[in-house]
Motif scaffolding. Structure first.
Motif, PDB file in Angstrom:
ATOM      1  N   ALA A  61     -19.692  -4.511  26.505  1.00 14.76           N
ATOM      2  CA  ALA A  61     -19.553  -5.390  25.334  1.00 14.76           C
ATOM      3  C   ALA A  61     -18.088  -5.756  25.149  1.00 14.76           C
ATOM      4  CB  ALA A  61     -20.125  -4.710  24.102  1.00 14.76           C
ATOM      5  N   GLU A  62     -17.457  -6.150  26.239  1.00 16.72           N
ATOM      6  CA  GLU A  62     -16.025  -6.451  26.203  1.00 16.72           C
ATOM      7  C   GLU A  62     -15.698  -7.622  25.273  1.00 16.72           C
ATOM      8  OE1 GLU A  62     -14.029  -4.151  27.929  1.00 16.72           O
ATOM      9  OE2 GLU A  62     -16.080  -3.397  27.972  1.00 16.72           O
ATOM     10  N   THR A  63     -16.485  -8.681  25.349  1.00 19.56           N
ATOM     11  CA  THR A  63     -16.201  -9.839  24.514  1.00 19.56           C
ATOM     12  C   THR A  63     -16.251  -9.479  23.036  1.00 19.56           C
ATOM     13  OG1 THR A  63     -17.079 -11.331  26.212  1.00 19.56           O
ATOM     14  CG2 THR A  63     -16.883 -12.212  23.992  1.00 19.56           C
ATOM     15  N   ALA A  64     -17.265  -8.751  22.617  1.00 15.57           N
ATOM     16  CA  ALA A  64     -17.368  -8.352  21.208  1.00 15.57           C
ATOM     17  C   ALA A  64     -16.164  -7.522  20.793  1.00 15.57           C
ATOM     18  CB  ALA A  64     -18.664  -7.578  20.969  1.00 15.57           C
ATOM     19  N   ALA A  65     -15.748  -6.585  21.638  1.00 19.43           N
ATOM     20  CA  ALA A  65     -14.594  -5.740  21.321  1.00 19.43           C
ATOM     21  C   ALA A  65     -13.319  -6.563  21.241  1.00 19.43           C
ATOM     22  CB  ALA A  65     -14.450  -4.634  22.372  1.00 19.43           C
ATOM     23  N   HIS A  66     -13.131  -7.456  22.189  1.00 18.57           N
ATOM     24  CA  HIS A  66     -11.917  -8.278  22.193  1.00 18.57           C
ATOM     25  C   HIS A  66     -11.876  -9.213  20.988  1.00 18.57           C
ATOM     26  CE1 HIS A  66     -11.719  -7.671  26.826  1.00 18.57           C
ATOM     27  NE2 HIS A  66     -11.303  -6.603  26.163  1.00 18.57           N
ATOM     28  N   LEU A  67     -13.029  -9.740  20.600  1.00 18.50           N
ATOM     29  CA  LEU A  67     -13.054 -10.613  19.422  1.00 18.50           C
ATOM     30  C   LEU A  67     -12.716  -9.836  18.160  1.00 18.50           C
ATOM     31  CD1 LEU A  67     -16.152 -12.849  20.185  1.00 18.50           C
ATOM     32  CD2 LEU A  67     -13.735 -13.453  20.356  1.00 18.50           C
ATOM     33  N   ARG A  68     -13.213  -8.631  18.048  1.00 12.35           N
ATOM     34  CA  ARG A  68     -12.892  -7.800  16.870  1.00 12.35           C
ATOM     35  C   ARG A  68     -11.407  -7.488  16.813  1.00 12.35           C
ATOM     36  NH1 ARG A  68     -17.126  -3.004  15.852  1.00 12.35           N
ATOM     37  NH2 ARG A  68     -15.730  -2.756  14.085  1.00 12.35           N
ATOM     38  N   ALA A  69     -10.796  -7.220  17.972  1.00 12.01           N
ATOM     39  CA  ALA A  69      -9.403  -6.800  18.015  1.00 12.01           C
ATOM     40  C   ALA A  69      -8.417  -7.964  18.042  1.00 12.01           C
ATOM     41  CB  ALA A  69      -9.167  -5.909  19.235  1.00 12.01           C
ATOM     42  N   ASP A  70      -8.811  -9.073  18.674  1.00  8.95           N
ATOM     43  CA  ASP A  70      -7.848 -10.139  18.924  1.00  8.95           C
ATOM     44  C   ASP A  70      -8.357 -11.528  18.560  1.00  8.95           C
ATOM     45  OD1 ASP A  70      -5.185 -10.805  20.192  1.00  8.95           O
ATOM     46  OD2 ASP A  70      -6.516 -12.021  21.438  1.00  8.95           O
TER      47      ASP A  70
END
Length: 183
Positions: A61-70
């Motif tokens: 779930a890289e995209t979800a994590a990156h959207l939350r962080a950045d």
């Protein structure tokens, strides 16, 4: 030669509508860069400065994590048939996990029926559209869609998918929070 636009122009929308695949890229300042292929039928134009795509359950779930962080994804569409062109959409994105009001609204307005395995809708507010020649992109002939993901999701069932996402989709490769458990 690359050209830049403040919005999706009608010719861009037409080009996007003819493609069979698109790619998403995301990262944070400290994370790995993630690039993922996506089925073009998942992508929806919401207006000249917004798109979304319906995301299926996957092993990460890289995209979800990156959207939350950045919050800075890029979507790339390129021609594998016909005249060459690469089109990139830049902007600010957000993950709308399954079960949220934003997810439900976009699902109802732009997708109708929820496919098995759906886990989030990613929405991108676009601040830049860039096109480039695409001369180096090879020509490919599509052979069809793969039925594997749908069959896998149907076999897992709702409870199995929730358990799988709780195990595989709550943290990124770099340990960042991704999708909430229970999605």
């Amino acid at each position: 030669m690359a050209k830049q636009f403040p919005r999706i122009e009608p010719a861009h929308a037409e080009f996007i509508g003819r493609q069979r695949i698109f790619f998403t890229a995301s990262a944070t300042a400290e994370s790995r860069v993630n690039v993922s292929p996506r089925e073009a039928s998942a992508l929806r134009l919401l207006g000249p400065n917004a798109v979304c795509y319906l995301d299926q359950t996957g092993s990460g779930a890289e995209t979800a994590a990156h959207l939350r962080a950045d919050g800075r994804p890029t979507i790339m569409v390129c021609a594998f048939e016909g005249p060459p062109l690469i089109l990139r959409l830049y902007g600010r994105g957000q993950s709308l996990p399954r079960g949220t009001a934003g997810y439900a609204a976009l699902l109802a307005d732009h997708y109708g029926e929820e496919p098995p395995g759906a886990r989030q809708i990613v929405r991108l507010e676009i601040d830049l559209v860039q096109t480039s020649c695409g001369y180096g992109v090879p020509l490919f002939a599509p052979m069809g869609e793969r039925p594997n993901l749908r069959r896998w999701a149907e076999a897992k069932g709702e409870a199995g998918l929730i358990a799988y996402r709780a195990e595989k989709n709550t943290r990124s490769l770099d340990g960042l929070p991704a999708l909430p458990a229970g999605v």
